[in-house]
Scaffold this motif. Structure first.
Motif, PDB file in Angstrom:
ATOM      1  N   ASN A  36       0.825  -1.205   0.000  1.00  0.00           N
ATOM      2  CA  ASN A  36       0.000   0.000   0.000  1.00  0.00           C
ATOM      3  C   ASN A  36       0.860   1.257   0.000  1.00  0.00           C
ATOM      4  O   ASN A  36       1.771   1.368   0.831  1.00  0.00           O
ATOM      5  CB  ASN A  36      -0.909   0.000   1.238  1.00  0.00           C
ATOM      6  N   PRO A  37       0.584   2.223  -0.914  1.00  0.00           N
ATOM      7  CA  PRO A  37      -0.403   2.112  -1.991  1.00  0.00           C
ATOM      8  C   PRO A  37       0.003   1.086  -3.030  1.00  0.00           C
ATOM      9  O   PRO A  37       1.166   0.690  -3.085  1.00  0.00           O
ATOM     10  CB  PRO A  37      -0.417   3.531  -2.579  1.00  0.00           C
ATOM     11  N   ALA A  38      -0.941   0.689  -3.845  1.00  0.00           N
ATOM     12  CA  ALA A  38      -0.686  -0.362  -4.834  1.00  0.00           C
ATOM     13  C   ALA A  38      -0.291   0.191  -6.184  1.00  0.00           C
ATOM     14  O   ALA A  38      -0.203  -0.566  -7.153  1.00  0.00           O
ATOM     15  CB  ALA A  38      -1.934  -1.245  -4.979  1.00  0.00           C
ATOM     16  N   GLU A  39      -0.055   1.510  -6.270  1.00  0.00           N
ATOM     17  CA  GLU A  39       0.323   2.124  -7.540  1.00  0.00           C
ATOM     18  C   GLU A  39       1.470   3.107  -7.338  1.00  0.00           C
ATOM     19  O   GLU A  39       1.599   3.710  -6.267  1.00  0.00           O
ATOM     20  CB  GLU A  39      -0.873   2.854  -8.165  1.00  0.00           C
ATOM     21  N   GLY A  40       2.305   3.238  -8.355  1.00  0.00           N
ATOM     22  CA  GLY A  40       3.415   4.178  -8.330  1.00  0.00           C
ATOM     23  C   GLY A  40       3.706   4.642  -9.748  1.00  0.00           C
ATOM     24  O   GLY A  40       2.963   4.324 -10.681  1.00  0.00           O
ATOM     25  N   LYS A  41       4.808   5.408  -9.916  1.00  0.00           N
ATOM     26  CA  LYS A  41       5.181   5.922 -11.228  1.00  0.00           C
ATOM     27  C   LYS A  41       6.581   5.454 -11.599  1.00  0.00           C
ATOM     28  O   LYS A  41       7.492   5.476 -10.773  1.00  0.00           O
ATOM     29  CB  LYS A  41       5.127   7.455 -11.247  1.00  0.00           C
ATOM     30  N   GLN A  42       6.730   5.047 -12.821  1.00  0.00           N
ATOM     31  CA  GLN A  42       8.032   4.623 -13.326  1.00  0.00           C
ATOM     32  C   GLN A  42       9.027   5.778 -13.220  1.00  0.00           C
ATOM     33  O   GLN A  42       8.718   6.908 -13.583  1.00  0.00           O
ATOM     34  CB  GLN A  42       7.911   4.158 -14.778  1.00  0.00           C
ATOM     35  N   GLY A  43      10.212   5.469 -12.700  1.00  0.00           N
ATOM     36  CA  GLY A  43      11.255   6.474 -12.570  1.00  0.00           C
ATOM     37  C   GLY A  43      11.131   7.341 -11.331  1.00  0.00           C
ATOM     38  O   GLY A  43      12.024   8.143 -11.046  1.00  0.00           O
ATOM     39  N   GLY A  44      10.047   7.180 -10.571  1.00  0.00           N
ATOM     40  CA  GLY A  44       9.843   7.996  -9.381  1.00  0.00           C
ATOM     41  C   GLY A  44      10.225   7.262  -8.104  1.00  0.00           C
ATOM     42  O   GLY A  44      10.676   6.113  -8.118  1.00  0.00           O
ATOM     43  N   PHE A 130       4.906  -2.794   7.352  1.00  0.00           N
ATOM     44  CA  PHE A 130       6.357  -2.658   7.301  1.00  0.00           C
ATOM     45  C   PHE A 130       6.685  -1.653   6.188  1.00  0.00           C
ATOM     46  O   PHE A 130       6.720  -2.013   4.997  1.00  0.00           O
ATOM     47  CB  PHE A 130       7.008  -4.013   7.030  1.00  0.00           C
ATOM     48  N   PRO A 131       6.935  -0.376   6.550  1.00  0.00           N
ATOM     49  CA  PRO A 131       7.152   0.660   5.539  1.00  0.00           C
ATOM     50  C   PRO A 131       8.545   0.589   4.915  1.00  0.00           C
ATOM     51  O   PRO A 131       9.535   0.275   5.583  1.00  0.00           O
ATOM     52  CB  PRO A 131       6.979   1.966   6.325  1.00  0.00           C
ATOM     53  N   VAL A 132       8.597   0.904   3.626  1.00  0.00           N
ATOM     54  CA  VAL A 132       9.863   0.991   2.898  1.00  0.00           C
ATOM     55  C   VAL A 132       9.792   2.168   1.938  1.00  0.00           C
ATOM     56  O   VAL A 132       8.709   2.601   1.532  1.00  0.00           O
ATOM     57  CB  VAL A 132      10.175  -0.303   2.118  1.00  0.00           C
ATOM     58  N   SER A 133      10.955   2.691   1.581  1.00  0.00           N
ATOM     59  CA  SER A 133      11.055   3.734   0.568  1.00  0.00           C
ATOM     60  C   SER A 133      11.858   3.164  -0.592  1.00  0.00           C
ATOM     61  O   SER A 133      12.942   2.591  -0.380  1.00  0.00           O
ATOM     62  CB  SER A 133      11.738   4.977   1.140  1.00  0.00           C
ATOM     63  N   MET A 134      11.336   3.322  -1.813  1.00  0.00           N
ATOM     64  CA  MET A 134      12.002   2.729  -2.977  1.00  0.00           C
ATOM     65  C   MET A 134      12.061   3.723  -4.135  1.00  0.00           C
ATOM     66  O   MET A 134      11.182   4.556  -4.302  1.00  0.00           O
ATOM     67  CB  MET A 134      11.245   1.472  -3.430  1.00  0.00           C
ATOM     68  N   GLY A 135      13.118   3.599  -4.928  1.00  0.00           N
ATOM     69  CA  GLY A 135      13.240   4.412  -6.123  1.00  0.00           C
ATOM     70  C   GLY A 135      14.669   4.393  -6.664  1.00  0.00           C
ATOM     71  O   GLY A 135      15.593   3.970  -5.969  1.00  0.00           O
ATOM     72  N   PRO A 136      14.862   4.860  -7.872  1.00  0.00           N
ATOM     73  CA  PRO A 136      13.796   5.112  -8.833  1.00  0.00           C
ATOM     74  C   PRO A 136      13.124   3.812  -9.265  1.00  0.00           C
ATOM     75  O   PRO A 136      13.805   2.798  -9.458  1.00  0.00           O
ATOM     76  CB  PRO A 136      14.521   5.789  -9.999  1.00  0.00           C
ATOM     77  N   LEU A 137      11.807   3.861  -9.383  1.00  0.00           N
ATOM     78  CA  LEU A 137      11.064   2.661  -9.735  1.00  0.00           C
ATOM     79  C   LEU A 137      11.340   2.275 -11.184  1.00  0.00           C
ATOM     80  O   LEU A 137      11.482   3.142 -12.048  1.00  0.00           O
ATOM     81  CB  LEU A 137       9.571   2.907  -9.513  1.00  0.00           C
ATOM     82  N   PRO A 138      11.433   0.991 -11.461  1.00  0.00           N
ATOM     83  CA  PRO A 138      11.853   0.532 -12.799  1.00  0.00           C
ATOM     84  C   PRO A 138      10.802   0.821 -13.874  1.00  0.00           C
ATOM     85  O   PRO A 138       9.637   1.112 -13.590  1.00  0.00           O
ATOM     86  CB  PRO A 138      12.041  -0.980 -12.592  1.00  0.00           C
ATOM     87  N   GLN A 139      11.268   0.715 -15.125  1.00  0.00           N
ATOM     88  CA  GLN A 139      10.402   0.958 -16.284  1.00  0.00           C
ATOM     89  C   GLN A 139       9.648  -0.319 -16.651  1.00  0.00           C
ATOM     90  O   GLN A 139       9.826  -0.898 -17.726  1.00  0.00           O
ATOM     91  CB  GLN A 139      11.252   1.448 -17.463  1.00  0.00           C
ATOM     92  N   VAL A 140       8.786  -0.744 -15.756  1.00  0.00           N
ATOM     93  CA  VAL A 140       7.946  -1.923 -15.987  1.00  0.00           C
ATOM     94  C   VAL A 140       6.523  -1.587 -15.572  1.00  0.00           C
ATOM     95  O   VAL A 140       6.283  -0.618 -14.842  1.00  0.00           O
ATOM     96  CB  VAL A 140       8.457  -3.151 -15.201  1.00  0.00           C
ATOM     97  N   ASP A 141       5.583  -2.405 -16.025  1.00  0.00           N
ATOM     98  CA  ASP A 141       4.180  -2.148 -15.703  1.00  0.00           C
ATOM     99  C   ASP A 141       3.821  -2.600 -14.290  1.00  0.00           C
ATOM    100  O   ASP A 141       2.989  -1.973 -13.629  1.00  0.00           O
ATOM    101  CB  ASP A 141       3.266  -2.852 -16.711  1.00  0.00           C
ATOM    102  N   THR A 142       4.431  -3.686 -13.827  1.00  0.00           N
ATOM    103  CA  THR A 142       4.116  -4.207 -12.500  1.00  0.00           C
ATOM    104  C   THR A 142       5.373  -4.750 -11.823  1.00  0.00           C
ATOM    105  O   THR A 142       6.307  -5.198 -12.493  1.00  0.00           O
ATOM    106  CB  THR A 142       3.075  -5.345 -12.563  1.00  0.00           C
TER     107      THR A 142
END
Length: 244
Positions: A36-44, A130-142
Motif C-alpha cells: 500500500n499504496p498499490a500504484e506508483g510511477k516509473q522512474g519515481g 512494514f514501511p519501505v522507501s524505494m526508487g527510482p522505480l523501474p520501467q515496468v508495468d508491475t
C-alpha cells in the motif's frame, strides 16, 4: 399491525443473512499480504508499506520475508524502524548496472527479512505494516513481491502466486505494485491528434455561435419590420375615416 411487524422482522433477518454471507465471502480474499499504496510511477520514488494480517487463531506472525523482483531491480531501498522488529537486508549483483543520480550501481536489494523480538510478533486478529522507501522505480508495468509469512507454531504462508490477466485472483496471491508511465515520457505520434480535434471543435463551436447570433439578429430585425408595417397599415386605415 402484527403482519407489518412480522414482515419487518423477516426483512431484517434476510438483510442480516445477506450481509453475513457477503462479508464472509469477502473476508478471505482480503486477508493476504498487500502493498500500500498499490500504484506508483516509473522512474519515481515512493513510500510503500507491506501490510501483513495474521490469519491464525492461535499463533503469532514472527517473521516476514519480502523478495524483490529480479526482473525489476530498484537502485535505492530503505526501511523504516518498526517497534519490536528487526530487519535484515540482502543484496545481489545486477548486470547491467542501475543508474541512480548519475552513479552506476552494481548491487540492488534482493530481499528484506523482518523478524519479531522474542515473545513478540503480530498476534491473532491483528495486522502489521512494514514501511519501505524505494526508487527510482523501474520501467515496468508491475512489480511482484513474493512474501513468506512465518508463524510461531512453525507454519508458513507463501504469498508467491503471480496474477494472470483475465483470470481470477490466485489462492495465495503475491503483493503487486502497478507502475504508470512517467508524465514526461515521450508522446506517441498520434498524441497530438486529440488536441487538434479539440481545436477543430472549438472553431466549429465559434462558427456555430456566430451563425446563431446572426440568425437571432435577423429574426429580431424581421419582427421589428413586421411591427412597423402593421403600425403603418393601421394608420392608413384610420386616415380616410378621419377625412370623411
Amino acid at each position: 399491525m402484527i403482519r407489518l411487524r412480522r414482515s419487518a422482522t423477516v426483512a431484517a433477518l434476510t438483510l442480516t443473512a445477506v450481509a453475513t454471507t457477503v462479508l464472509g465471502l469477502a473476508g478471505p480474499a482480503s486477508a493476504h499480504v498487500t502493498i500500500n499504496p498499490a500504484e506508483g510511477k516509473q522512474g519515481g520514488y515512493g513510500r510503500f508499506a507491506f501490510r501483513v494480517p495474521n490469519e491464525s487463531d492461535t499463533a503469532s506472525t514472527v517473521k516476514v520475508e519480502v523478495n524483490l523482483p529480479e526482473n525489476a531491480p530498484v537502485g535505492s531501498v530503505s526501511t523504516m524502524p518498526v517497534p519490536g522488529w528487526t530487519v535484515a537486508v540482502e543484496k545481489r549483483k545486477v548486470d547491467p548496472p542501475i543508474e541512480v543520480h548519475g552513479s552506476q550501481l552494481t548491487e540492488a536489494v534482493s530481499k528484506l527479512t523482518f523478524t519479531a523480538a522474542p515473545n513478540g510478533g503480530v498476534k491473532p486478529g491483528e495486522f502489521q505494516e512494514f514501511p519501505v522507501s524505494m526508487g527510482p522505480l523501474p520501467q515496468v508495468d508491475t512489480m511482484v513481491f513474493k512474501v513468506l509469512q512465518t508463524y510461531s507454531d512453525g507454519n508458513v504462508s507463501r504469498w508467491i502466486e503471480e496474477p494472470t490477466p483475465g483470470a481470477e485472483e490466485p489462492e495465495n496471491p503475491a503483493p503487486v505494485l502497478k507502475l504508470a508511465a512517467a508524465e514526461n515520457a515521450p508522446a506517441s505520434p498520434g498524441a497530438s491528434a486529440p488536441a487538434a480535434a479539440a481545436d477543430d471543435d472549438d472553431d466549429d463551436d465559434a462558427g456555430s455561435g456566430a451563425a446563431t447570433a446572426l440568425g437571432v439578429a435577423g429574426l429580431v430585425a424581421g419582427l421589428a419590420g413586421l411591427v412597423l408595417g402593421g403600425l403603418a397599415f393601421a394608420r392608413t386605415r384610420r386616415e380616410p375615416a378621419a377625412k370623411s
